[in-house]
Scaffold this motif. Structure first.
Motif, PDB file in Angstrom:
ATOM      1  N   PRO A 265      97.304 -31.621  -4.979  1.00 26.92           N
ATOM      2  CA  PRO A 265      96.414 -31.888  -6.100  1.00 26.92           C
ATOM      3  C   PRO A 265      97.127 -32.374  -7.349  1.00 26.92           C
ATOM      4  O   PRO A 265      96.535 -33.003  -8.209  1.00 26.92           O
ATOM      5  CB  PRO A 265      95.766 -30.517  -6.357  1.00 26.92           C
ATOM      6  CG  PRO A 265      96.760 -29.535  -5.836  1.00 26.92           C
ATOM      7  CD  PRO A 265      97.383 -30.191  -4.644  1.00 26.92           C
ATOM      8  N   GLY A 266      98.408 -32.102  -7.454  1.00 32.39           N
ATOM      9  CA  GLY A 266      99.135 -32.479  -8.656  1.00 32.39           C
ATOM     10  C   GLY A 266      99.495 -33.954  -8.727  1.00 32.39           C
ATOM     11  O   GLY A 266      99.975 -34.436  -9.744  1.00 32.39           O
ATOM     12  N   LEU A 267      99.247 -34.706  -7.634  1.00 32.70           N
ATOM     13  CA  LEU A 267      99.612 -36.109  -7.629  1.00 32.70           C
ATOM     14  C   LEU A 267      98.625 -36.962  -8.406  1.00 32.70           C
ATOM     15  O   LEU A 267      98.916 -38.113  -8.708  1.00 32.70           O
ATOM     16  CB  LEU A 267      99.695 -36.613  -6.176  1.00 32.70           C
ATOM     17  CG  LEU A 267     100.830 -36.017  -5.327  1.00 32.70           C
ATOM     18  CD1 LEU A 267     100.828 -36.643  -3.951  1.00 32.70           C
ATOM     19  CD2 LEU A 267     102.187 -36.215  -6.001  1.00 32.70           C
ATOM     20  N   GLY A 268      97.458 -36.411  -8.706  1.00 36.67           N
ATOM     21  CA  GLY A 268      96.474 -37.149  -9.494  1.00 36.67           C
ATOM     22  C   GLY A 268      96.002 -38.415  -8.811  1.00 36.67           C
ATOM     23  O   GLY A 268      96.102 -39.503  -9.359  1.00 36.67           O
ATOM     24  N   HIS A 269      95.499 -38.302  -7.598  1.00 41.31           N
ATOM     25  CA  HIS A 269      95.034 -39.462  -6.864  1.00 41.31           C
ATOM     26  C   HIS A 269      93.902 -40.157  -7.618  1.00 41.31           C
ATOM     27  O   HIS A 269      93.012 -39.520  -8.165  1.00 41.31           O
ATOM     28  CB  HIS A 269      94.531 -39.044  -5.477  1.00 41.31           C
ATOM     29  CG  HIS A 269      95.537 -38.277  -4.683  1.00 41.31           C
ATOM     30  ND1 HIS A 269      96.740 -38.822  -4.311  1.00 41.31           N
ATOM     31  CD2 HIS A 269      95.522 -37.014  -4.198  1.00 41.31           C
ATOM     32  CE1 HIS A 269      97.426 -37.928  -3.622  1.00 41.31           C
ATOM     33  NE2 HIS A 269      96.711 -36.824  -3.545  1.00 41.31           N
ATOM     34  N   SER A 270      93.928 -41.477  -7.615  1.00 42.45           N
ATOM     35  CA  SER A 270      92.844 -42.224  -8.232  1.00 42.45           C
ATOM     36  C   SER A 270      91.577 -42.059  -7.407  1.00 42.45           C
ATOM     37  O   SER A 270      91.619 -41.693  -6.231  1.00 42.45           O
ATOM     38  CB  SER A 270      93.222 -43.702  -8.330  1.00 42.45           C
ATOM     39  OG  SER A 270      93.294 -44.281  -7.034  1.00 42.45           O
ATOM     40  N   ALA A 271      90.427 -42.361  -8.044  1.00 43.53           N
ATOM     41  CA  ALA A 271      89.142 -42.220  -7.353  1.00 43.53           C
ATOM     42  C   ALA A 271      89.087 -43.124  -6.124  1.00 43.53           C
ATOM     43  O   ALA A 271      88.562 -42.747  -5.079  1.00 43.53           O
ATOM     44  CB  ALA A 271      88.003 -42.542  -8.311  1.00 43.53           C
ATOM     45  N   ARG A 272      89.660 -44.328  -6.238  1.00 43.91           N
ATOM     46  CA  ARG A 272      89.638 -45.261  -5.107  1.00 43.91           C
ATOM     47  C   ARG A 272      90.429 -44.718  -3.927  1.00 43.91           C
ATOM     48  O   ARG A 272      89.991 -44.795  -2.767  1.00 43.91           O
ATOM     49  CB  ARG A 272      90.191 -46.623  -5.535  1.00 43.91           C
ATOM     50  CG  ARG A 272      90.103 -47.693  -4.457  1.00 43.91           C
ATOM     51  CD  ARG A 272      90.614 -49.021  -4.988  1.00 43.91           C
ATOM     52  NE  ARG A 272      89.785 -49.488  -6.079  1.00 43.91           N
ATOM     53  CZ  ARG A 272      88.680 -50.192  -5.904  1.00 43.91           C
ATOM     54  NH1 ARG A 272      88.269 -50.498  -4.679  1.00 43.91           N
ATOM     55  NH2 ARG A 272      87.991 -50.613  -6.944  1.00 43.91           N
ATOM     56  N   ILE A 273      91.607 -44.153  -4.195  1.00 43.01           N
ATOM     57  CA  ILE A 273      92.422 -43.584  -3.118  1.00 43.01           C
ATOM     58  C   ILE A 273      91.702 -42.409  -2.470  1.00 43.01           C
ATOM     59  O   ILE A 273      91.707 -42.252  -1.242  1.00 43.01           O
ATOM     60  CB  ILE A 273      93.801 -43.148  -3.664  1.00 43.01           C
ATOM     61  CG1 ILE A 273      94.614 -44.376  -4.081  1.00 43.01           C
ATOM     62  CG2 ILE A 273      94.560 -42.333  -2.615  1.00 43.01           C
ATOM     63  CD1 ILE A 273      95.959 -44.036  -4.687  1.00 43.01           C
ATOM     64  N   GLN A 274      91.063 -41.569  -3.281  1.00 43.17           N
ATOM     65  CA  GLN A 274      90.311 -40.437  -2.741  1.00 43.17           C
ATOM     66  C   GLN A 274      89.195 -40.909  -1.816  1.00 43.17           C
ATOM     67  O   GLN A 274      88.985 -40.338  -0.740  1.00 43.17           O
ATOM     68  CB  GLN A 274      89.734 -39.609  -3.883  1.00 43.17           C
ATOM     69  CG  GLN A 274      90.767 -38.865  -4.704  1.00 43.17           C
ATOM     70  CD  GLN A 274      90.126 -38.048  -5.808  1.00 43.17           C
ATOM     71  OE1 GLN A 274      88.915 -37.935  -5.892  1.00 43.17           O
ATOM     72  NE2 GLN A 274      90.950 -37.474  -6.669  1.00 43.17           N
ATOM     73  N   LYS A 275      88.482 -41.962  -2.231  1.00 46.76           N
ATOM     74  CA  LYS A 275      87.377 -42.461  -1.418  1.00 46.76           C
ATOM     75  C   LYS A 275      87.868 -43.033  -0.095  1.00 46.76           C
ATOM     76  O   LYS A 275      87.296 -42.763   0.967  1.00 46.76           O
ATOM     77  CB  LYS A 275      86.606 -43.533  -2.203  1.00 46.76           C
ATOM     78  CG  LYS A 275      85.884 -43.014  -3.436  1.00 46.76           C
ATOM     79  CD  LYS A 275      85.281 -44.160  -4.230  1.00 46.76           C
ATOM     80  CE  LYS A 275      84.701 -43.683  -5.551  1.00 46.76           C
ATOM     81  NZ  LYS A 275      84.136 -44.795  -6.362  1.00 46.76           N
ATOM     82  N   VAL A 276      88.938 -43.823  -0.148  1.00 47.46           N
ATOM     83  CA  VAL A 276      89.471 -44.439   1.064  1.00 47.46           C
ATOM     84  C   VAL A 276      90.020 -43.373   2.010  1.00 47.46           C
ATOM     85  O   VAL A 276      89.762 -43.402   3.226  1.00 47.46           O
ATOM     86  CB  VAL A 276      90.564 -45.467   0.713  1.00 47.46           C
ATOM     87  CG1 VAL A 276      91.258 -45.970   1.974  1.00 47.46           C
ATOM     88  CG2 VAL A 276      89.970 -46.634  -0.069  1.00 47.46           C
ATOM     89  N   THR A 277      90.765 -42.411   1.460  1.00 49.76           N
ATOM     90  CA  THR A 277      91.346 -41.355   2.291  1.00 49.76           C
ATOM     91  C   THR A 277      90.265 -40.506   2.928  1.00 49.76           C
ATOM     92  O   THR A 277      90.332 -40.175   4.119  1.00 49.76           O
ATOM     93  CB  THR A 277      92.285 -40.471   1.451  1.00 49.76           C
ATOM     94  OG1 THR A 277      93.262 -41.276   0.809  1.00 49.76           O
ATOM     95  CG2 THR A 277      92.981 -39.452   2.337  1.00 49.76           C
TER      96      THR A 277
END
Length: 314
Positions: A265-277
Motif C-alpha cells: 500500500p505504501g507504493l501509492g499506485h495510481s488509479a489507472r494502475i489499480q484498475k488495470v491490475t
C-alpha cells in the motif's frame, strides 16, 4: 434523557459512483465487447471443466475434485464483479451503498477462498509425489470434501469483520469511487474520519492470507522439486513436472497481481494502475486457468471431448 443528534456535517451517502475506465464512448464500447467476450469465455471454459470432471467417473479422485472445485470457484469469483463492470460501460455507473459492500465482501471472500484452495492443491501434489504409498489412505474423498468446505468457510469469514467495520464508518462525500470495483483503498479515501486501525487490520489480513498461503505453496513445491529430481525415471519426472507446472503457472498469475495491489500500500499506485491490475486478476487469470489446466492434461482433454461429443459439439 437527551439523545444526541447525528452530526450534520456528515451527508448520508446512499450510493456510490464507480468511474471505471473514463474514456471516449467508442473505447467504452470496445472495452465492453472485450470484457463481455472474456467473461463468456471464462464461464464457458471453467463450466466445461466442471461438467467434464463431474460426468467422468474416472476423474473422481482428489486431484480432479480440487480442480473442479477451483473452476467452480472461478465462475463465482468472476461473476462477483464483471457483470456490474459491463453494466457500467453502457449505462448508469451508480451502485447502491449496500450493493457496493456486498460486492466488496463477495469479491474478497471468493478471492480469499481461492488463496486457500490453491494452497490445498499444492499440499495434495506434495502428498501424491512425496508420499505416494500413504497418499490413498490420507487423501480420501471425505477429506477432500472437508478441505474444500473449509476453504470456502474460512474465505467468507476472513474479511467479514473489517468489511462490517468499514461499512459502519461515516461517508460524507464525495461518493465517487475512482475504480472498477468497490475496493478498500478508494473507499477509505471517502471516509470522513481517519481510521488507521481498520486500515492496518485490512492490510494485515491481506498480507497474512496472501503471503501465508504463498509461502506454504513455495514450501510444498520445494519438497516436490527435491522429490522429483531424485526420481530414477525420466518419464516419471516429466509427468510430475507437467502436473505441477500447471498449478505453479496459475499460482504465479494470481499471486503476482494480488501482491502488487494489497501488500504494497505504501507504493501509492495510481488509479489507472489499480484498475488495470484489478481487471487482470479479476478477469484474465480466471480465463487462463482452464486453458492452462486443460491443455496440459490428457485426462481433462479426453473428458472434455467426451462431454462435447455427447452434445454433438465436436
Amino acid at each position: 434523557m437527551n439523545v444526541s443528534e447525528p452530526d450534520s456535517s456528515f451527508a448520508l451517502v446512499r450510493e456510490f459512483i464507480l468511474l471505471g475506465f473514463s474514456c471516449e464512448w467508442k473505447i467504452q464500447i470496445l472495452l465492453f465487447l472485450l470484457f463481455t467476450t472474456t467473461y463468456a469465455l471464462t464461464i464457458t471454459g471453467n463450466g466445461a471443466i466442471v461438467c467434464a470432471l463431474w460426468c467422468d467417473q474416472r476423474l473422481h479422485i482428489p486431484m480432479y475434485i480440487f480442480l473442479g472445485s477451483f473452476s467452480f470457484l472461478e465462475i463465482c469469483y468472476v461473476s462477483s464483479t464483471v457483470p456490474k463492470m459491463l453494466v457500467n460501460f453502457l449505462s448508469d455507473k451508480t451502485i447502491s451503498f449496500a450493493g457496493c459492500f456486498l460486492q466488496f465482501y463477495f469479491f474478497f471472500s471468493l478471492g480469499t477462498s481461492e488463496c486457500f484452495l490453491l494452497a490445498i492443491m499444492a499440499f495434495d501434489r506434495y502428498l501424491a509425489i512425496c508420499c505416494p504409498l500413504h497418499y490413498p489412505n490420507i487423501m480420501t474423498g471425505h477429506l477432500c470434501t472437508k478441505m474444500v468446505i473449509t476453504c470456502w468457510v474460512c474465505g467468507f469469514l476472513w474479511f467479514l469483520i473489517p468489511i462490517v467495520l468499514i461499512s459502519r464508518m461515516p461517508f460524507c462525500g464525495p461518493n465517487i469511487i475512482d475504480h472498477v470495483v468497490c475496493d478498500p483503498g478508494p473507499l477509505f479515501a471517502l471516509v470522513c474520519a481517519s481510521a488507521p486501525t481498520i486500515q492496518l487490520l485490512c492490510y494485515t489480513l491481506s498480507s497474512l492470507v496472501i503471503f501465508g498461503n504463498f509461502l506454504f505453496i513455495l514450501g510444498s513445491y520445494t519438497l516436490v522439486l527435491l522429490a522429483v529430481l531424485s526420481m530414477p525415471s525420466a518419464i516419471g519426472r516429466h509427468k510430475a513436472f507437467s502436473t505441477c507446472g500447471s498449478h505453479l503457472a496459475v499460482v504465479s498469475l494470481f499471486y503476482g497481481s494480488l501482491m502488487v495491489m494489497y501488500v504494497s500500500p505504501g507504493l501509492g499506485h495510481s488509479a489507472r494502475i489499480q484498475k488495470v491490475t484489478t481487471s487482470f486478476y479479476a478477469m484474465v487469470t480466471p480465463l487462463f486457468n482452464p486453458l492452462i489446466y486443460s491443455l496440459r492434461n490428457k485426462e481433462i482433454k479426453a473428458a472434455l471431448r467426451k462431454v462435447l461429443g455427447s452434445f454433438n459439439i465436436i
